[in-house]
Scaffold this motif. Structure first.
Motif, PDB file in Angstrom:
ATOM      1  N   GLN A 149       8.399   1.444  -1.809  1.00 40.82           N
ATOM      2  CA  GLN A 149       7.409   2.472  -1.510  1.00 40.82           C
ATOM      3  C   GLN A 149       6.098   2.230  -2.261  1.00 40.82           C
ATOM      4  OE1 GLN A 149       7.730   5.397   0.796  1.00 40.82           O
ATOM      5  NE2 GLN A 149       8.897   3.606   1.463  1.00 40.82           N
ATOM      6  N   LEU A 150       5.642   0.971  -2.181  1.00 42.61           N
ATOM      7  CA  LEU A 150       4.394   0.589  -2.832  1.00 42.61           C
ATOM      8  C   LEU A 150       3.200   1.037  -2.014  1.00 42.61           C
ATOM      9  CD1 LEU A 150       5.147  -3.131  -3.763  1.00 42.61           C
ATOM     10  CD2 LEU A 150       5.175  -1.178  -5.285  1.00 42.61           C
ATOM     11  N   GLU A 151       2.164   1.465  -2.699  1.00 41.53           N
ATOM     12  CA  GLU A 151       0.910   1.729  -2.017  1.00 41.53           C
ATOM     13  C   GLU A 151       0.217   0.381  -1.855  1.00 41.53           C
ATOM     14  OE1 GLU A 151      -3.272   3.685  -3.140  1.00 41.53           O
ATOM     15  OE2 GLU A 151      -1.554   5.026  -3.408  1.00 41.53           O
ATOM     16  N   ILE A 152      -0.019  -0.010  -0.618  1.00 43.41           N
ATOM     17  CA  ILE A 152      -0.603  -1.323  -0.359  1.00 43.41           C
ATOM     18  C   ILE A 152      -1.901  -1.192   0.424  1.00 43.41           C
ATOM     19  CG2 ILE A 152       1.597  -2.558  -0.383  1.00 43.41           C
ATOM     20  CD1 ILE A 152       1.539  -2.536   2.674  1.00 43.41           C
ATOM     21  N   ASN A 153      -2.687  -2.248   0.346  1.00 50.30           N
ATOM     22  CA  ASN A 153      -3.901  -2.367   1.144  1.00 50.30           C
ATOM     23  C   ASN A 153      -3.629  -3.421   2.200  1.00 50.30           C
ATOM     24  OD1 ASN A 153      -6.538  -4.056   1.654  1.00 50.30           O
ATOM     25  ND2 ASN A 153      -7.159  -1.963   1.194  1.00 50.30           N
ATOM     26  N   ILE A 154      -3.868  -3.081   3.448  1.00 45.52           N
ATOM     27  CA  ILE A 154      -3.659  -4.015   4.547  1.00 45.52           C
ATOM     28  C   ILE A 154      -4.996  -4.271   5.215  1.00 45.52           C
ATOM     29  CG2 ILE A 154      -2.540  -4.405   6.775  1.00 45.52           C
ATOM     30  CD1 ILE A 154      -0.277  -2.609   5.863  1.00 45.52           C
ATOM     31  N   GLU A 155      -5.327  -5.545   5.338  1.00 45.28           N
ATOM     32  CA  GLU A 155      -6.497  -5.926   6.120  1.00 45.28           C
ATOM     33  C   GLU A 155      -5.965  -6.381   7.470  1.00 45.28           C
ATOM     34  OE1 GLU A 155      -9.759  -9.429   5.952  1.00 45.28           O
ATOM     35  OE2 GLU A 155      -9.515  -8.271   4.103  1.00 45.28           O
ATOM     36  N   TYR A 156      -6.471  -5.772   8.527  1.00 43.00           N
ATOM     37  CA  TYR A 156      -5.972  -6.097   9.858  1.00 43.00           C
ATOM     38  C   TYR A 156      -7.143  -6.312  10.814  1.00 43.00           C
ATOM     39  CZ  TYR A 156      -6.746  -1.118  10.875  1.00 43.00           C
ATOM     40  OH  TYR A 156      -7.308   0.112  11.029  1.00 43.00           O
ATOM     41  N   GLN A 157      -6.851  -6.983  11.901  1.00 40.28           N
ATOM     42  CA  GLN A 157      -7.886  -7.349  12.846  1.00 40.28           C
ATOM     43  C   GLN A 157      -7.792  -6.474  14.087  1.00 40.28           C
ATOM     44  OE1 GLN A 157      -7.985 -11.488  13.615  1.00 40.28           O
ATOM     45  NE2 GLN A 157      -9.898 -11.390  14.732  1.00 40.28           N
ATOM     46  N   VAL A 158      -8.946  -5.922  14.472  1.00 39.64           N
ATOM     47  CA  VAL A 158      -9.069  -5.156  15.706  1.00 39.64           C
ATOM     48  C   VAL A 158     -10.186  -5.816  16.498  1.00 39.64           C
ATOM     49  CG1 VAL A 158      -9.580  -2.925  16.736  1.00 39.64           C
ATOM     50  CG2 VAL A 158      -8.386  -3.030  14.555  1.00 39.64           C
ATOM     51  N   GLY A 159      -9.813  -6.522  17.560  1.00 32.47           N
ATOM     52  CA  GLY A 159     -10.807  -7.289  18.307  1.00 32.47           C
ATOM     53  C   GLY A 159     -11.342  -8.405  17.433  1.00 32.47           C
ATOM     54  N   LYS A 160     -12.659  -8.392  17.215  1.00 26.87           N
ATOM     55  CA  LYS A 160     -13.273  -9.403  16.348  1.00 26.87           C
ATOM     56  C   LYS A 160     -13.595  -8.845  14.966  1.00 26.87           C
ATOM     57  CE  LYS A 160     -15.242 -12.210  19.977  1.00 26.87           C
ATOM     58  NZ  LYS A 160     -16.425 -12.898  20.481  1.00 26.87           N
ATOM     59  N   ASN A 161     -13.244  -7.596  14.730  1.00 29.84           N
ATOM     60  CA  ASN A 161     -13.555  -6.938  13.460  1.00 29.84           C
ATOM     61  C   ASN A 161     -12.334  -6.873  12.555  1.00 29.84           C
ATOM     62  OD1 ASN A 161     -16.173  -6.349  14.401  1.00 29.84           O
ATOM     63  ND2 ASN A 161     -15.437  -4.503  15.407  1.00 29.84           N
ATOM     64  N   LEU A 162     -12.596  -6.947  11.243  1.00 27.17           N
ATOM     65  CA  LEU A 162     -11.546  -6.762  10.242  1.00 27.17           C
ATOM     66  C   LEU A 162     -11.687  -5.374   9.637  1.00 27.17           C
ATOM     67  CD1 LEU A 162     -11.572 -10.192   8.362  1.00 27.17           C
ATOM     68  CD2 LEU A 162      -9.905  -9.371  10.006  1.00 27.17           C
ATOM     69  N   LYS A 163     -10.565  -4.683   9.509  1.00 33.03           N
ATOM     70  CA  LYS A 163     -10.563  -3.350   8.912  1.00 33.03           C
ATOM     71  C   LYS A 163      -9.558  -3.316   7.770  1.00 33.03           C
ATOM     72  CE  LYS A 163     -11.990  -0.815  12.988  1.00 33.03           C
ATOM     73  NZ  LYS A 163     -11.744   0.366  13.819  1.00 33.03           N
ATOM     74  N   ASN A 164      -9.789  -2.406   6.823  1.00 36.37           N
ATOM     75  CA  ASN A 164      -8.896  -2.208   5.679  1.00 36.37           C
ATOM     76  C   ASN A 164      -8.315  -0.811   5.723  1.00 36.37           C
ATOM     77  OD1 ASN A 164      -8.915  -4.568   3.959  1.00 36.37           O
ATOM     78  ND2 ASN A 164     -11.107  -4.188   3.748  1.00 36.37           N
ATOM     79  N   VAL A 165      -7.062  -0.706   5.299  1.00 40.85           N
ATOM     80  CA  VAL A 165      -6.422   0.602   5.205  1.00 40.85           C
ATOM     81  C   VAL A 165      -5.471   0.594   4.011  1.00 40.85           C
ATOM     82  CG1 VAL A 165      -4.554  -0.003   6.790  1.00 40.85           C
ATOM     83  CG2 VAL A 165      -5.182   2.384   6.512  1.00 40.85           C
ATOM     84  N   ASP A 166      -5.436   1.702   3.281  1.00 42.42           N
ATOM     85  CA  ASP A 166      -4.513   1.871   2.162  1.00 42.42           C
ATOM     86  C   ASP A 166      -3.451   2.883   2.552  1.00 42.42           C
ATOM     87  OD1 ASP A 166      -5.834   0.216   0.248  1.00 42.42           O
ATOM     88  OD2 ASP A 166      -7.355   1.770   0.006  1.00 42.42           O
ATOM     89  N   GLY A 167      -2.221   2.600   2.130  1.00 43.89           N
ATOM     90  CA  GLY A 167      -1.169   3.549   2.431  1.00 43.89           C
ATOM     91  C   GLY A 167       0.204   3.051   2.041  1.00 43.89           C
ATOM     92  N   ILE A 168       1.228   3.777   2.499  1.00 43.71           N
ATOM     93  CA  ILE A 168       2.623   3.457   2.214  1.00 43.71           C
ATOM     94  C   ILE A 168       3.346   3.262   3.541  1.00 43.71           C
ATOM     95  CG2 ILE A 168       4.768   4.340   1.227  1.00 43.71           C
ATOM     96  CD1 ILE A 168       3.033   5.961  -0.733  1.00 43.71           C
ATOM     97  N   ILE A 169       4.142   2.212   3.629  1.00 51.83           N
ATOM     98  CA  ILE A 169       4.893   1.951   4.848  1.00 51.83           C
ATOM     99  C   ILE A 169       6.073   2.910   4.900  1.00 51.83           C
ATOM    100  CG2 ILE A 169       6.225   0.239   6.133  1.00 51.83           C
ATOM    101  CD1 ILE A 169       4.538  -1.903   4.639  1.00 51.83           C
ATOM    102  N   VAL A 170       6.144   3.681   6.000  1.00 53.77           N
ATOM    103  CA  VAL A 170       7.210   4.670   6.113  1.00 53.77           C
ATOM    104  C   VAL A 170       8.319   4.238   7.057  1.00 53.77           C
ATOM    105  CG1 VAL A 170       5.854   6.654   5.417  1.00 53.77           C
ATOM    106  CG2 VAL A 170       5.887   5.992   7.818  1.00 53.77           C
ATOM    107  N   ASP A 171       7.986   3.392   8.042  1.00 50.85           N
ATOM    108  CA  ASP A 171       9.012   3.012   9.001  1.00 50.85           C
ATOM    109  C   ASP A 171       8.575   1.767   9.782  1.00 50.85           C
ATOM    110  OD1 ASP A 171      11.430   3.165  10.259  1.00 50.85           O
ATOM    111  OD2 ASP A 171      11.025   5.048  11.328  1.00 50.85           O
ATOM    112  N   TRP A 172       9.544   1.221  10.528  1.00 50.18           N
ATOM    113  CA  TRP A 172       9.285   0.077  11.399  1.00 50.18           C
ATOM    114  C   TRP A 172       8.907   0.591  12.781  1.00 50.18           C
ATOM    115  CZ3 TRP A 172       8.963  -4.053   8.596  1.00 50.18           C
ATOM    116  CH2 TRP A 172       9.754  -4.189   7.454  1.00 50.18           C
ATOM    117  N   LYS A 173       8.022  -0.086  13.433  1.00 49.32           N
ATOM    118  CA  LYS A 173       7.669   0.222  14.820  1.00 49.32           C
ATOM    119  C   LYS A 173       8.350  -0.824  15.690  1.00 49.32           C
ATOM    120  CE  LYS A 173       3.927   0.066  18.024  1.00 49.32           C
ATOM    121  NZ  LYS A 173       2.704  -0.641  18.254  1.00 49.32           N
ATOM    122  N   ASP A 174       9.494  -0.461  16.246  1.00 51.84           N
ATOM    123  CA  ASP A 174      10.329  -1.410  16.993  1.00 51.84           C
ATOM    124  C   ASP A 174      10.538  -2.650  16.126  1.00 51.84           C
ATOM    125  OD1 ASP A 174      10.304   0.371  19.167  1.00 51.84           O
ATOM    126  OD2 ASP A 174       8.425  -0.498  19.890  1.00 51.84           O
TER     127      ASP A 174
END
Length: 131
Positions: free
Chosen positions: A69-94
């Protein structure tokens, strides 16, 4: 061009050797080549190639972060843009992604294929850099 008498040698390869005028230029070519290499490497700038995490590496890191239950920062790609989000992983999506609870309390679904970088304050920062 006169042949050099090498009949003194017991080795046939030395007796039959024929210098076609190249051997005398080797010292010059070597110095010139070394100089060219120095000049080339002086101007050369190495750029780290861009690459992304492998799917199994992402899964391993996410599993680790989810189990602790670590608070992590994830950098992810949406189209050609990179975005950052901080949070805790709660579950798997499929089997294709995760559900992340952001710091502001909202939930975000992310696909594994869109994740570029994972960091946290304790574990991932020390062993991982830009992916």
């Amino acid at each position: 061009m006169s042949r050099v008498d090498r009949s003194y040698s017991k080795y046939e390869s030395i007796r039959t050797y024929e210098d076609r005028g190249k051997m005398k230029w080797n010292p010059f070519a070597t110095a010139e080549l070394a100089s060219a290499h120095r000049d080339y490497h002086k101007e050369f700038t190495f750029e780290e190639p861009d690459f992304s995490l492998e799917q199994d590496e992402i899964l391993t890191m996410i599993s680790f972060a989810k189990s602790l239950q670590l608070e992590i920062n994830i950098e992810y790609q949406v189209g050609k843009n990179l975005k950052n989000v901080d949070g805790i992983i709660v579950d798997w999506k499929d089997k294709t992604g995760i559900i992340l609870k952001k710091i502001d309390g909202h939930y975000l679904e992310l696909e594994f294929s869109s994740i570029v970088k994972l960091t946290d304050k304790q574990y991932f920062d020390s062993c991982l850099k830009q992916y």
